[in-house]
Design a protein around this motif. Sequence first.
Motif, PDB file in Angstrom:
ATOM      1  N   GLN A 333     -50.539  43.114  67.567  1.00 13.86           N
ATOM      2  CA  GLN A 333     -49.447  43.953  67.060  1.00 13.86           C
ATOM      3  C   GLN A 333     -48.467  44.299  68.171  1.00 13.86           C
ATOM      4  OE1 GLN A 333     -51.232  47.386  65.219  1.00 13.86           O
ATOM      5  NE2 GLN A 333     -51.295  46.427  63.197  1.00 13.86           N
ATOM      6  N   SER A 334     -48.984  44.742  69.310  1.00 13.38           N
ATOM      7  CA  SER A 334     -48.127  45.141  70.426  1.00 13.38           C
ATOM      8  C   SER A 334     -47.320  43.966  70.950  1.00 13.38           C
ATOM      9  CB  SER A 334     -48.974  45.731  71.560  1.00 13.38           C
ATOM     10  OG  SER A 334     -49.666  46.887  71.133  1.00 13.38           O
ATOM     11  N   SER A 335     -47.972  42.813  71.114  1.00 14.51           N
ATOM     12  CA  SER A 335     -47.265  41.648  71.643  1.00 14.51           C
ATOM     13  C   SER A 335     -46.200  41.152  70.669  1.00 14.51           C
ATOM     14  CB  SER A 335     -48.258  40.522  71.959  1.00 14.51           C
ATOM     15  OG  SER A 335     -48.927  40.090  70.792  1.00 14.51           O
ATOM     16  N   ALA A 336     -46.478  41.275  69.365  1.00 13.95           N
ATOM     17  CA  ALA A 336     -45.500  40.824  68.367  1.00 13.95           C
ATOM     18  C   ALA A 336     -44.223  41.655  68.448  1.00 13.95           C
ATOM     19  CB  ALA A 336     -46.100  40.922  66.969  1.00 13.95           C
ATOM     20  N   ILE A 337     -44.355  42.964  68.638  1.00  7.77           N
ATOM     21  CA  ILE A 337     -43.190  43.839  68.748  1.00  7.77           C
ATOM     22  C   ILE A 337     -42.398  43.513  70.008  1.00  7.77           C
ATOM     23  CG2 ILE A 337     -42.457  46.238  69.089  1.00  7.77           C
ATOM     24  CD1 ILE A 337     -44.829  47.063  67.325  1.00  7.77           C
ATOM     25  N   VAL A 338     -43.109  43.291  71.122  1.00 10.51           N
ATOM     26  CA  VAL A 338     -42.434  42.963  72.380  1.00 10.51           C
ATOM     27  C   VAL A 338     -41.738  41.610  72.277  1.00 10.51           C
ATOM     28  CG1 VAL A 338     -42.776  42.461  74.830  1.00 10.51           C
ATOM     29  CG2 VAL A 338     -43.985  44.360  73.774  1.00 10.51           C
TER      30      VAL A 338
END
Length: 450
Positions: A333-338
């Motif tokens: 989730q975090s990497s997708a937003i970044v």
Amino acid sequence: MQFQISQELVEHICNLIEEGRDDELLLYLEDVHHADIAEIINELELDQATYIIKLLDSTKTSEALMELEEDVRERILDNLSAKEIAEELENMDTDDAADIISELSEERKQEVIGQIIDEEHAEHIVELLRYDEDSAGGLMAKELVKVNENWSVTGCMAEMRAQAENVTRVHSIYVVDDKNKLKGRLSLKDLLTASSKANISDVYIENVDYVNVHTDGEEVARIMRKYDLEAIPVVDEMGRLVGRITVDDIMDFMREEAERDYQMAAGISEDVEADDSILHLTRARLPWLVLALFGGFISVTVLGTFDTAMQEHGALFFFVPLIAAMAGNVGVQSSAIVLQGLANKSLRGSLFNRLIKEVLLSLLNGFALAILLILGGIFFLGLDFWFGLTVSVSLVAVIIIASLIGTFVPIVLDKWGIDPAMATGPFITTSNDIFGILIYFTIAKVILGF
């Protein structure tokens, strides 16, 4: 009514081909859009598809070729002679023709280019092949409408009519000087309302967005999206107008980029299609699977260092899948937003501020999930308080670490010039599995004391 392909339609086309009823086939396909013809060809056998391409006029088949699935197009091109391919290319815009040529072998390229009758068209194709396919030079088409700033409005109209014959869609009219350097753009409204005695220099607009031939395709897409452009001119190192990129070209580029990023996020290291050979598919998937296997060995090693926990608190191992799954999900989730922020150039602010934001976000999510976990564990699974607290605290810690890894790994890769899409999928999941298990049992050892 929208065109709908059906099994009956495909069978009818096949029957017309097998019986050699060319006149009926031509009449049947006369008013069919080239994109629909491509859809039909995708459903046919290779010999039948080649038959259609050779039968129809190249003005229609040239456009249909660009709509075909890549592997289908490659097989059809292998069945055509160099002269037949050249005839198709002569009816394409230069950017599409260059894309087709780039799919051929070096020897075949030379044969096809040598068969193109229009020398200027051939020269333009060769020029485009010199640029990286993901750069503005590789994406642009040479066809455009341009006028000289010293021309009169009356002379300009006559010249524009001549140029427009070779341009499928006229999005913009560009203004150049005697050295072909881009000076601005011309509004059709201003041109029509200007005095016939006026010069172009009196009516053109100096403010024009443009890109260099070496500008990255993603940057081109960002500029066109930001300023809502239907087309953007391309200049060389000396500021000379050499081509234009239209919105349909950049949409095709972004679709291909999204497909590549999606495959990379799923752990596929090469651009592949479902119909590719087993060897090609294996070569694309195996590297990431080996990474996942290596990560699994590390996880097993980490678990082995806490063997005493198995004897004294065996129930801890029942929660390992939960901890690992949460770590992987949060990291992705975090990497997708970044990744989205990096792609849109919307990732602003210092790394420290982003660190604080991720920690606060992780704490909020972690505490909410931890409360649900400890209540569910006590009331539904019959866990004692200290055991529930151990799993809950571990969950919060794992979520924080996984979020930070998912945030900073893409940023670091991007700064190193590595595609940050590599940070998602198996990479993030595997690394967070390892850290998650290590954190979980370390906290358990501190609280439960084994």
